[in-house]
Write a protein that holds these residues in place. Structure first.
Motif, PDB file in Angstrom:
ATOM      1  N   ALA A  19       0.807  -1.224   0.000  1.00 12.12           N
ATOM      2  CA  ALA A  19       0.000   0.000   0.000  1.00 12.12           C
ATOM      3  C   ALA A  19       0.837   1.269   0.000  1.00 12.12           C
ATOM      4  O   ALA A  19       0.382   2.320  -0.454  1.00 12.12           O
ATOM      5  CB  ALA A  19      -0.941   0.004   1.199  1.00 12.12           C
ATOM      6  N   GLY A  20       2.056   1.235   0.527  1.00 12.06           N
ATOM      7  CA  GLY A  20       2.853   2.447   0.649  1.00 12.06           C
ATOM      8  C   GLY A  20       2.235   3.410   1.647  1.00 12.06           C
ATOM      9  O   GLY A  20       1.853   3.015   2.749  1.00 12.06           O
ATOM     10  N   HIS A  21       2.100   4.673   1.245  1.00 12.86           N
ATOM     11  CA  HIS A  21       1.522   5.705   2.121  1.00 12.86           C
ATOM     12  C   HIS A  21       0.093   6.066   1.713  1.00 12.86           C
ATOM     13  O   HIS A  21      -0.404   7.134   2.069  1.00 12.86           O
ATOM     14  CB  HIS A  21       2.401   6.964   2.082  1.00 12.86           C
ATOM     15  N   ILE A  22      -0.571   5.168   0.975  1.00 13.21           N
ATOM     16  CA  ILE A  22      -1.861   5.517   0.385  1.00 13.21           C
ATOM     17  C   ILE A  22      -2.909   5.880   1.432  1.00 13.21           C
ATOM     18  O   ILE A  22      -3.738   6.763   1.208  1.00 13.21           O
ATOM     19  CB  ILE A  22      -2.386   4.373  -0.531  1.00 13.21           C
ATOM     20  N   LYS A  27      -6.529   9.975   3.250  1.00 16.49           N
ATOM     21  CA  LYS A  27      -7.326  10.584   4.305  1.00 16.49           C
ATOM     22  C   LYS A  27      -7.398  12.091   4.151  1.00 16.49           C
ATOM     23  O   LYS A  27      -8.456  12.703   4.295  1.00 16.49           O
ATOM     24  CB  LYS A  27      -6.743  10.212   5.669  1.00 16.49           C
ATOM     25  N   ASN A  28      -6.266  12.719   3.846  1.00 23.89           N
ATOM     26  CA  ASN A  28      -6.220  14.167   3.624  1.00 23.89           C
ATOM     27  C   ASN A  28      -4.941  14.488   2.863  1.00 23.89           C
ATOM     28  O   ASN A  28      -3.888  14.684   3.479  1.00 23.89           O
ATOM     29  CB  ASN A  28      -6.272  14.929   4.945  1.00 23.89           C
ATOM     30  N   MET A  33       0.777  16.154   2.464  1.00 29.45           N
ATOM     31  CA  MET A  33       1.861  16.821   1.734  1.00 29.45           C
ATOM     32  C   MET A  33       2.482  17.951   2.559  1.00 29.45           C
ATOM     33  O   MET A  33       3.693  18.204   2.449  1.00 29.45           O
ATOM     34  CB  MET A  33       1.344  17.332   0.392  1.00 29.45           C
ATOM     35  N   MET A  34       1.692  18.627   3.377  1.00 24.97           N
ATOM     36  CA  MET A  34       2.252  19.651   4.270  1.00 24.97           C
ATOM     37  C   MET A  34       3.235  19.020   5.242  1.00 24.97           C
ATOM     38  O   MET A  34       4.348  19.534   5.470  1.00 24.97           O
ATOM     39  CB  MET A  34       1.127  20.359   5.021  1.00 24.97           C
ATOM     40  N   ARG A  35       2.872  17.871   5.836  1.00 20.54           N
ATOM     41  CA  ARG A  35       3.784  17.173   6.759  1.00 20.54           C
ATOM     42  C   ARG A  35       5.026  16.694   6.023  1.00 20.54           C
ATOM     43  O   ARG A  35       6.137  16.783   6.544  1.00 20.54           O
ATOM     44  CB  ARG A  35       3.066  15.977   7.393  1.00 20.54           C
ATOM     45  N   ASP A 428     -12.689  22.733   3.296  1.00 15.92           N
ATOM     46  CA  ASP A 428     -12.416  22.014   2.050  1.00 15.92           C
ATOM     47  C   ASP A 428     -12.658  20.521   2.249  1.00 15.92           C
ATOM     48  O   ASP A 428     -12.307  19.961   3.297  1.00 15.92           O
ATOM     49  CB  ASP A 428     -10.968  22.228   1.614  1.00 15.92           C
ATOM     50  N   ASP A 429     -13.240  19.894   1.238  1.00 18.25           N
ATOM     51  CA  ASP A 429     -13.443  18.448   1.252  1.00 18.25           C
ATOM     52  C   ASP A 429     -12.324  17.809   0.431  1.00 18.25           C
ATOM     53  O   ASP A 429     -12.387  17.767  -0.796  1.00 18.25           O
ATOM     54  CB  ASP A 429     -14.812  18.107   0.664  1.00 18.25           C
ATOM     55  N   TYR A 430     -11.300  17.319   1.132  1.00 16.33           N
ATOM     56  CA  TYR A 430     -10.135  16.763   0.448  1.00 16.33           C
ATOM     57  C   TYR A 430     -10.345  15.324  -0.006  1.00 16.33           C
ATOM     58  O   TYR A 430      -9.433  14.704  -0.553  1.00 16.33           O
ATOM     59  CB  TYR A 430      -8.904  16.861   1.353  1.00 16.33           C
ATOM     60  N   ARG A 431     -11.522  14.790   0.198  1.00 15.90           N
ATOM     61  CA  ARG A 431     -11.807  13.439  -0.296  1.00 15.90           C
ATOM     62  C   ARG A 431     -12.117  13.457  -1.779  1.00 15.90           C
ATOM     63  O   ARG A 431     -12.143  12.400  -2.420  1.00 15.90           O
ATOM     64  CB  ARG A 431     -12.989  12.842   0.473  1.00 15.90           C
ATOM     65  N   LYS A 432     -12.365  14.621  -2.336  1.00 16.58           N
ATOM     66  CA  LYS A 432     -12.727  14.739  -3.747  1.00 16.58           C
ATOM     67  C   LYS A 432     -11.485  14.971  -4.600  1.00 16.58           C
ATOM     68  O   LYS A 432     -10.513  15.577  -4.146  1.00 16.58           O
ATOM     69  CB  LYS A 432     -13.722  15.882  -3.941  1.00 16.58           C
ATOM     70  N   MET A 433     -11.549  14.496  -5.842  1.00 15.66           N
ATOM     71  CA  MET A 433     -10.429  14.674  -6.760  1.00 15.66           C
ATOM     72  C   MET A 433     -10.204  16.152  -7.068  1.00 15.66           C
ATOM     73  O   MET A 433      -9.069  16.601  -7.221  1.00 15.66           O
ATOM     74  CB  MET A 433     -10.683  13.904  -8.054  1.00 15.66           C
TER      75      MET A 433
END
Length: 538
Positions: A19-22, A27-28, A33-35, A428-433
């Motif tokens: 899975a890697g970091h998927i 999740k967000n 990416m900020m982390r 923001d809804d980060y679950r959306k593409m």
């Protein structure tokens, strides 16, 4: 001095087998990416399933990403998710040379002259929807902006048939295509899922409708200026015409570009204005000064709304609808002190670069004054990157800004608004593409009392031309120029854009009397490809 030692990007630990970091990413993505940047810097590697991904943030790494030629960083393999929607051999699924020819065919409808015809269409669409509202009520803002922008985009870009004759069916088709953009489609785009079956059925039906309209238009002599007609009339460099299959895919691409990102941005503009009443008052005052209570909303006036434009820019900084842009590395790619091996994917992340304090002080603060002439925090073309950058910067960025400004010039003159929920509940809804406000997104409205103010003929001090200067010269970044031809409309003595979108600078050192026209060309260039530099005489 010896050659600098190149190294591979630092890798994020904690990848799961297979899975890697998927899971953390899914999740967000923005928070992930900020982390990642905080831990590993501007160039950082992580893994999604079996695929190595390298995140590039900050201006230097972003510029390398955006300026890289297609032969080094290719969009196509990164966006196979769109192949069932656009079609085989269309845009991202086409060979690089053919894809670039297809994208150039979309440009004429986004140039200065056609754009001047769109304001009436947009205003009429907004007013038609507002006629259903009455004096007061409550709406789901996101549902409203989605409905509005699909009407405005389809009407402006595709033509009256799609807006009126095929209205309900086209909206259903578009909805089924849009729902086909699911994360699993990156890996398994053809799974026998109901959502993918509806996607494929909608694509086939739209091609059937496109073929019917093409036959109908062939029997008519009416002159049209929209994407659809331009694609019908266009030819490849070898003289061949586009097929109905190709035209269908490119029409879908055009509407996705005009609608899919604009709807969420439009909703966020109103939310942020309601969160910050001081900016709402400032924008309403600017609109009233420019148009009064019933002044005509036209192309030229919409360009002269700096406060509203700065609000939109700040919304796009804090809420970019596309938070990650990807390319596949086709040849070893060099950025800063790193080499990224062919076969990996690289990603630019506007939402992360937009939060770098060195580029945008106090980056979490909503502050439209960042873009005032004195501060100009968007001067770095690879810092503020809401529309991407470089050779693949979104060609529809001028249309998007134009469309959103026209919408608010009608909305804010007709109605007052308030948030139905607490200000912090709108996220923001980060679950959306494509990121947009989470649903439900409720606001209340109340018909505005007429102010009677009508000073549309006055010119704001902020838009008065600067005084004439001495000798100057024109510099054009050819990598950024997309052939919108706004420069030619402002200064035909200096710029010429041919029918293929190629720019010729007629006078690199124009006479000083042309400085005001040259500055207008620089100001209104959608990609900011033009710079005016002092050229003092020796």
């Amino acid at each position: 001095m010896g050659e600098r030692q190149l190294k591979e990007p630092p890798k994020l630990s904690g990848a799961l087998p297979l899975a890697g970091h998927i899971f953390s990413f899914g999740k967000n993505p923005h928070a992930f990416m900020m982390r990642l940047r905080r831990q590993l810097g501007d160039v950082a590697e992580f893994r999604l399933f079996h695929q190595s991904m390298v995140l590039l943030t900050g201006t230097e790494a972003s510029e390398a990403f955006y300026r890289a030629p297609d032969e080094v960083l290719d969009q196509g393999p990164a966006y196979k998710i769109m192949t069932p929607i656009f079609g085989k051999g269309v845009v991202f699924d086409a060979p690089i040379a053919r894809k670039n020819q297809q994208l150039l065919m979309l440009m004429p409808a986004l140039r200065d002259k056609p754009m001047r015809t769109y304001s009436d269409i947009i205003v009429d669409e907004v007013e038609t929807l507002l006629d259903r509202w009455g004096d007061s009520g409550e709406i789901d803002l996101l549902e409203f902006t989605k409905e509005l922008t699909i009407y405005t985009s389809s009407h402006c870009l595709l033509g009256a048939e799609f807006r009126y004759e095929l209205n309900r069916e086209f909206v259903r088709i578009y909805h089924d295509l849009e729902q086909g953009i699911q994360p699993i489609a990156y890996v398994f785009p053809d799974l026998p899922l109901p959502v993918f079956r509806r996607r494929d059925k909608a694509r086939a039906r739209l091609q059937q409708l496109v073929s019917q309209i093409m036959e109908k238009r062939a029997r008519q002599a009416e002159n049209r200026t929209n994407v659809f007609q331009m694609l019908i009339d266009a030819s490849y460099e070898d003289g061949s015409k586009l097929t109905a299959h190709e035209i269908t895919g490119m029409l879908i691409a055009a509407v996705f570009a005009g609608h899919h990102t604009s709807s969420g941005t439009t909703a966020w503009v109103l939310i942020e204005l309601l969160r910050h009443p001081e900016h709402m008052r400032s924008v309403v005052a600017e609109i009233e000064e420019r148009f009064g209570s019933d002044g005509a909303v036209d192309f030229e006036s919409l360009r002269q709304l700096p406060k509203l434009e700065n609000v939109i820019k700040e919304v796009l900084r804090l809420h970019p609808p596309l938070i990650i842009l990807m390319r596949k590395v086709m040849q070893d790619f060099y950025v800063k002190d790193y080499v990224i091996k062919a076969g990996k994917f690289v990603c630019a992340a506007p939402s992360v670069t937009h939060r770098i304090p060195e580029l945008f002080p106090d980056p979490d603060r909503f502050d439209p004054d960042r873009y005032s002439p004195e501060r100009a925090e968007d001067r770095d073309l690879f810092g503020w990157q809401a529309f991407g950058g470089g050779r693949h910067k979104c060609s529809g960025n001028a249309f998007a800004l134009f469309q959103i400004k026209a919408i608010f010039c009608v909305l804010l003159r007709r109605y007052e608004f308030e948030l139905a929920g607490s200000p912090e509940s709108y996220r923001d809804d980060y679950r959306k593409m494509v990121v947009e406000p989470g649903s439900p997104c409720l606001v209340r409205y109340r018909k505005r009392r007429r102010t009677g103010l009508n000073v549309a003929g006055e010119e704001s001090a902020s838009i008065r031309p600067e005084p004439a200067a001495g000798s100057f010269r024109i510099v054009v970044d050819r990598d950024l120029c997309k052939g919108h031809a706004h420069c030619m409309a402002e200064a035909p003595e200096i710029f010429l854009v041919d029918e293929n979108g190629r720019l010729d600078v007629l006078e690199e050192r124009p006479v000083p009397a042309l400085i005001e026209k040259a500055r207008a060309a620089e100001k209104y260039c959608p990609t900011r490809a033009i710079k005016i530099l002092d050229d003092p005489e020796p």
